[in-house]
Motif scaffolding. Sequence first.
Motif, mmCIF file in Angstrom:
data_model
loop_
_atom_site.group_PDB
_atom_site.id
_atom_site.type_symbol
_atom_site.label_atom_id
_atom_site.label_comp_id
_atom_site.label_asym_id
_atom_site.label_seq_id
_atom_site.Cartn_x
_atom_site.Cartn_y
_atom_site.Cartn_z
ATOM 1 N N LEU A 81 7.564 1.949 8.254
ATOM 2 C CA LEU A 81 6.203 1.814 7.750
ATOM 3 C C LEU A 81 6.249 1.581 6.249
ATOM 4 O O LEU A 81 7.208 1.967 5.580
ATOM 5 C CB LEU A 81 5.393 3.087 8.029
ATOM 6 C CG LEU A 81 5.346 3.592 9.471
ATOM 7 C CD1 LEU A 81 4.557 4.888 9.547
ATOM 8 C CD2 LEU A 81 4.765 2.540 10.398
ATOM 9 N N VAL A 82 5.203 0.955 5.725
ATOM 10 C CA VAL A 82 5.069 0.798 4.280
ATOM 11 C C VAL A 82 3.641 1.167 3.893
ATOM 12 O O VAL A 82 2.689 0.828 4.590
ATOM 13 C CB VAL A 82 5.455 -0.630 3.810
ATOM 14 C CG1 VAL A 82 4.515 -1.682 4.347
ATOM 15 C CG2 VAL A 82 5.526 -0.709 2.294
ATOM 16 N N VAL A 83 3.533 1.928 2.796
ATOM 17 C CA VAL A 83 2.239 2.357 2.268
ATOM 18 C C VAL A 83 2.143 1.863 0.836
ATOM 19 O O VAL A 83 3.021 2.148 0.018
ATOM 20 C CB VAL A 83 2.103 3.904 2.304
ATOM 21 C CG1 VAL A 83 0.815 4.344 1.623
ATOM 22 C CG2 VAL A 83 2.186 4.421 3.727
ATOM 23 N N ASP A 84 1.076 1.108 0.537
ATOM 24 C CA ASP A 84 0.813 0.665 -0.833
ATOM 25 C C ASP A 84 0.113 1.819 -1.552
ATOM 26 O O ASP A 84 -1.001 2.186 -1.188
ATOM 27 C CB ASP A 84 -0.056 -0.590 -0.820
ATOM 28 C CG ASP A 84 -0.266 -1.166 -2.215
ATOM 29 O OD1 ASP A 84 -0.395 -0.379 -3.187
ATOM 30 O OD2 ASP A 84 -0.327 -2.398 -2.334
ATOM 31 N N VAL A 85 0.764 2.357 -2.567
ATOM 32 C CA VAL A 85 0.225 3.535 -3.260
ATOM 33 C C VAL A 85 -1.108 3.253 -3.944
ATOM 34 O O VAL A 85 -1.885 4.172 -4.185
ATOM 35 C CB VAL A 85 1.237 4.119 -4.279
ATOM 36 C CG1 VAL A 85 2.486 4.624 -3.582
ATOM 37 C CG2 VAL A 85 1.591 3.102 -5.356
ATOM 38 N N ASP A 90 -5.298 8.470 -2.585
ATOM 39 C CA ASP A 90 -5.387 9.892 -2.233
ATOM 40 C C ASP A 90 -4.286 10.286 -1.262
ATOM 41 O O ASP A 90 -3.677 11.352 -1.388
ATOM 42 C CB ASP A 90 -6.757 10.224 -1.630
ATOM 43 C CG ASP A 90 -7.864 10.114 -2.677
ATOM 44 O OD1 ASP A 90 -7.554 10.157 -3.887
ATOM 45 O OD2 ASP A 90 -9.030 9.988 -2.273
ATOM 46 N N PHE A 91 -4.022 9.419 -0.296
ATOM 47 C CA PHE A 91 -2.975 9.700 0.693
ATOM 48 C C PHE A 91 -1.608 9.786 0.005
ATOM 49 O O PHE A 91 -0.838 10.707 0.245
ATOM 50 C CB PHE A 91 -2.976 8.615 1.778
ATOM 51 C CG PHE A 91 -1.951 8.848 2.830
ATOM 52 C CD1 PHE A 91 -2.107 9.872 3.755
ATOM 53 C CD2 PHE A 91 -0.823 8.053 2.909
ATOM 54 C CE1 PHE A 91 -1.147 10.102 4.733
ATOM 55 C CE2 PHE A 91 0.135 8.280 3.883
ATOM 56 C CZ PHE A 91 -0.027 9.302 4.796
ATOM 57 N N SER A 92 -1.319 8.821 -0.853
ATOM 58 C CA SER A 92 -0.036 8.820 -1.571
ATOM 59 C C SER A 92 0.100 10.054 -2.447
ATOM 60 O O SER A 92 1.178 10.658 -2.524
ATOM 61 C CB SER A 92 0.096 7.553 -2.413
ATOM 62 O OG SER A 92 0.050 6.410 -1.593
ATOM 63 N N THR A 93 -0.994 10.455 -3.082
ATOM 64 C CA THR A 93 -0.986 11.656 -3.918
ATOM 65 C C THR A 93 -0.652 12.883 -3.076
ATOM 66 O O THR A 93 0.078 13.766 -3.517
ATOM 67 C CB THR A 93 -2.350 11.833 -4.617
ATOM 68 O OG1 THR A 93 -2.600 10.677 -5.399
ATOM 69 C CG2 THR A 93 -2.366 13.061 -5.496
ATOM 70 N N SER A 94 -1.163 12.909 -1.847
ATOM 71 C CA SER A 94 -0.890 14.056 -0.975
ATOM 72 C C SER A 94 0.603 14.154 -0.624
ATOM 73 O O SER A 94 1.080 15.225 -0.265
ATOM 74 C CB SER A 94 -1.739 13.986 0.305
ATOM 75 O OG SER A 94 -1.234 13.008 1.198
ATOM 76 N N TRP A 95 1.338 13.049 -0.741
ATOM 77 C CA TRP A 95 2.787 13.050 -0.506
ATOM 78 C C TRP A 95 3.554 13.260 -1.812
ATOM 79 O O TRP A 95 4.782 13.168 -1.827
ATOM 80 C CB TRP A 95 3.220 11.747 0.171
ATOM 81 C CG TRP A 95 2.930 11.784 1.635
ATOM 82 C CD1 TRP A 95 1.772 11.454 2.262
ATOM 83 C CD2 TRP A 95 3.814 12.244 2.649
ATOM 84 N NE1 TRP A 95 1.888 11.662 3.604
ATOM 85 C CE2 TRP A 95 3.130 12.150 3.881
ATOM 86 C CE3 TRP A 95 5.125 12.727 2.652
ATOM 87 C CZ2 TRP A 95 3.694 12.511 5.095
ATOM 88 C CZ3 TRP A 95 5.699 13.082 3.861
ATOM 89 C CH2 TRP A 95 4.993 12.981 5.063
ATOM 90 N N ASP A 96 2.830 13.508 -2.906
ATOM 91 C CA ASP A 96 3.445 13.809 -4.200
ATOM 92 C C ASP A 96 4.376 12.683 -4.668
ATOM 93 O O ASP A 96 5.492 12.929 -5.105
ATOM 94 C CB ASP A 96 4.198 15.143 -4.118
ATOM 95 C CG ASP A 96 4.454 15.735 -5.496
ATOM 96 O OD1 ASP A 96 3.651 15.467 -6.416
ATOM 97 O OD2 ASP A 96 5.464 16.435 -5.665
#
Length: 139
Positions: A81-85, A90-96
């Motif tokens: 999977l790839v997530v664009d920060v 908010d989601f990326s922040t939750s993963w620190d």
Amino acid sequence: MGHCLTKNQQDKDESDHHVDFAGANVTVITTKESWDQKLSEASRDGKIVVVNFSATWCGPCRMMAPFYRELSEKYPSLMFLVVDVDELIDFSTSWDIKATPTFFFLKDGQQVDKLVGANKPELQKKVIAASDLVPHVQN
């Protein structure tokens, strides 16, 4: 070993930075719902998930994208999977996420490994190790 820490504010024109982060067996996550669906699918299928938190403006991320796609083709027993920060802030922040790219390895939704930075040999080593944890079923 490249890390992108913050976006260059002068970098307003994104057109020259387009990189295809998806493709091969890589799925782009654009919503929390699609994330939940993919993690649920991976748990059901007994797959380990490799997640690439990256950004289109990040040079090291762009350099890693083709290699990440190659790995996804070589190791179909894993889910890539790839997530664009910038799209899921908010989601990326939750993963620190402190730097991009950051790669997480998840089993049943729980982190089993992590790699920060654009280190191809180390990413490949961790992908191979994760692949070895997945039971291979003969068809």
